[in-house]
Design a protein around this motif. Structure first.
Motif, PDB file in Angstrom:
ATOM      1  N   ARG A 171       0.836  -1.205   0.000  1.00  0.00           N
ATOM      2  CA  ARG A 171       0.000   0.000   0.000  1.00  0.00           C
ATOM      3  C   ARG A 171       0.866   1.247   0.000  1.00  0.00           C
ATOM      4  O   ARG A 171       1.974   1.258   0.524  1.00  0.00           O
ATOM      5  N   HIS A 172       0.307   2.326  -0.551  1.00  0.00           N
ATOM      6  CA  HIS A 172       0.935   3.641  -0.473  1.00  0.00           C
ATOM      7  C   HIS A 172       0.604   4.258   0.883  1.00  0.00           C
ATOM      8  O   HIS A 172      -0.270   3.759   1.611  1.00  0.00           O
ATOM      9  N   GLU A 173       1.269   5.345   1.220  1.00  0.00           N
ATOM     10  CA  GLU A 173       1.034   6.003   2.514  1.00  0.00           C
ATOM     11  C   GLU A 173      -0.425   6.399   2.714  1.00  0.00           C
ATOM     12  O   GLU A 173      -0.915   6.411   3.836  1.00  0.00           O
ATOM     13  N   ASP A 174      -1.140   6.703   1.628  1.00  0.00           N
ATOM     14  CA  ASP A 174      -2.547   7.099   1.743  1.00  0.00           C
ATOM     15  C   ASP A 174      -3.490   5.890   1.857  1.00  0.00           C
ATOM     16  O   ASP A 174      -4.704   6.037   1.915  1.00  0.00           O
ATOM     17  N   GLY A 175      -2.927   4.685   1.883  1.00  0.00           N
ATOM     18  CA  GLY A 175      -3.726   3.474   2.034  1.00  0.00           C
ATOM     19  C   GLY A 175      -4.173   2.836   0.735  1.00  0.00           C
ATOM     20  O   GLY A 175      -4.727   1.739   0.732  1.00  0.00           O
ATOM     21  N   LYS A 176      -3.928   3.506  -0.385  1.00  0.00           N
ATOM     22  CA  LYS A 176      -4.333   2.945  -1.677  1.00  0.00           C
ATOM     23  C   LYS A 176      -3.377   1.818  -2.083  1.00  0.00           C
ATOM     24  O   LYS A 176      -2.179   1.896  -1.838  1.00  0.00           O
ATOM     25  N   PRO A 177      -3.924   0.768  -2.722  1.00  0.00           N
ATOM     26  CA  PRO A 177      -3.076  -0.356  -3.136  1.00  0.00           C
ATOM     27  C   PRO A 177      -2.028   0.067  -4.161  1.00  0.00           C
ATOM     28  O   PRO A 177      -2.295   0.890  -5.041  1.00  0.00           O
ATOM     29  N   ASP A 178      -0.841  -0.486  -4.032  1.00  0.00           N
ATOM     30  CA  ASP A 178       0.209  -0.306  -5.020  1.00  0.00           C
ATOM     31  C   ASP A 178      -0.203  -1.075  -6.277  1.00  0.00           C
ATOM     32  O   ASP A 178      -1.060  -1.972  -6.202  1.00  0.00           O
ATOM     33  N   THR A 179       0.393  -0.772  -7.410  1.00  0.00           N
ATOM     34  CA  THR A 179       0.084  -1.518  -8.633  1.00  0.00           C
ATOM     35  C   THR A 179       0.622  -2.951  -8.547  1.00  0.00           C
ATOM     36  O   THR A 179       0.080  -3.846  -9.181  1.00  0.00           O
ATOM     37  N   ILE A 180       1.681  -3.146  -7.758  1.00  0.00           N
ATOM     38  CA  ILE A 180       2.231  -4.486  -7.538  1.00  0.00           C
ATOM     39  C   ILE A 180       1.829  -4.904  -6.125  1.00  0.00           C
ATOM     40  O   ILE A 180       2.470  -4.556  -5.142  1.00  0.00           O
ATOM     41  N   THR A 181       0.729  -5.635  -6.028  1.00  0.00           N
ATOM     42  CA  THR A 181       0.214  -6.068  -4.730  1.00  0.00           C
ATOM     43  C   THR A 181      -0.560  -7.375  -4.878  1.00  0.00           C
ATOM     44  O   THR A 181      -0.917  -7.768  -5.996  1.00  0.00           O
ATOM     45  N   ASN A 182      -0.796  -8.025  -3.746  1.00  0.00           N
ATOM     46  CA  ASN A 182      -1.607  -9.237  -3.667  1.00  0.00           C
ATOM     47  C   ASN A 182      -0.966 -10.435  -4.370  1.00  0.00           C
ATOM     48  O   ASN A 182      -1.652 -11.329  -4.840  1.00  0.00           O
ATOM     49  N   TYR A 183       0.353 -10.450  -4.425  1.00  0.00           N
ATOM     50  CA  TYR A 183       1.035 -11.588  -5.035  1.00  0.00           C
ATOM     51  C   TYR A 183       1.389 -12.611  -3.957  1.00  0.00           C
ATOM     52  O   TYR A 183       1.478 -12.295  -2.787  1.00  0.00           O
ATOM     53  N   GLY A 184       1.566 -13.857  -4.379  1.00  0.00           N
ATOM     54  CA  GLY A 184       1.896 -14.937  -3.447  1.00  0.00           C
ATOM     55  C   GLY A 184       1.423 -16.266  -3.993  1.00  0.00           C
ATOM     56  O   GLY A 184       1.476 -16.492  -5.204  1.00  0.00           O
ATOM     57  N   GLY A 185       0.943 -17.139  -3.110  1.00  0.00           N
ATOM     58  CA  GLY A 185       0.508 -18.454  -3.549  1.00  0.00           C
ATOM     59  C   GLY A 185      -0.091 -19.259  -2.409  1.00  0.00           C
ATOM     60  O   GLY A 185      -0.193 -18.787  -1.283  1.00  0.00           O
ATOM     61  N   THR A 186      -0.480 -20.493  -2.724  1.00  0.00           N
ATOM     62  CA  THR A 186      -1.088 -21.409  -1.768  1.00  0.00           C
ATOM     63  C   THR A 186      -0.058 -22.453  -1.346  1.00  0.00           C
ATOM     64  O   THR A 186       0.754 -22.891  -2.156  1.00  0.00           O
ATOM     65  N   ALA A 187      -0.118 -22.851  -0.082  1.00  0.00           N
ATOM     66  CA  ALA A 187       0.859 -23.782   0.479  1.00  0.00           C
ATOM     67  C   ALA A 187       0.967 -25.067  -0.349  1.00  0.00           C
ATOM     68  O   ALA A 187      -0.039 -25.649  -0.742  1.00  0.00           O
TER      69      ALA A 187
END
Length: 174
Positions: free
Chosen positions: A99-115
């Protein structure tokens, strides 16, 4: 016929043990709700830019806990990152919320995976990059994140590998 039933039983036992490993790992983190843990980078190769993490105080706090554990991850003064561990029908899922300081999501966010259903255990959960991550960050398609407790549960590790090569490892005192 007996082999068919034995195979089904073994698959069910494997699925059950993974579900138990996911649950045990999740509950171990959940038991630390409200606590903050400090750490440091213990591995980062020269080929990776060290400016963002190297030599800086690292900390994470186990906060919001239900079917999801949110762990704000602070690097020095940078508070833009949160690790999100959630229960899903497929097992535990790790996502990186930026997230940016104002709380808005960055363009590169929510990445990852399942165990990973084969490698994960009570102490260690392995999260290979999912399809969303591969589309968002093509270079990260071969990523695998690992969250790990030491055997005595006095340390916690966050590890990043790319294409089976270690790229980052942080150690936190519990």
């Amino acid at each position: 016929m007996a082999i068919k039933y034995l195979t089904i039983i073994l698959l069910l036992l494997g699925t059950n043990s993974l579900a138990q490993a996911n649950k045990t790992f999740f509950n171990e983190l959940k038991s630390r709700k409200g606590k903050t843990f400090h750490g440091r980078v213990i591995y980062m190769p020269d080929t990776v830019t060290k400016n963002d993490f190297w030599g800086k105080n690292l900390q994470f706090t186990v906060s919001k806990v239900n079917n999801e554990i949110r762990m704000p991850f602070i690097v020095g003064e940078n508070r833009s990152r949160t690790w999100v561990l959630r229960k899903t029908p497929d097992g535990l899922e790790l996502k990186h919320d930026h997230r940016h300081e104002d709380g808005k999501p960055d363009t590169i966010t929510n990445y990852g995976g399942t165990a990973d259903k084969i490698l994960s255990s009570d102490l260690t959960q392995y999260f290979p990059a999912d399809k969303f991550t591969a589309a968002l960050i093509p270079a990260a398609a071969g990523n695998r994140w690992t969250l790990q407790f030491s055997a005595d549960k006095k340390k916690f590790f966050y590890i990043l590998e790319r294409d089976n090569i270690l790229r980052f490892k942080a150690e936190f005192s519990l």
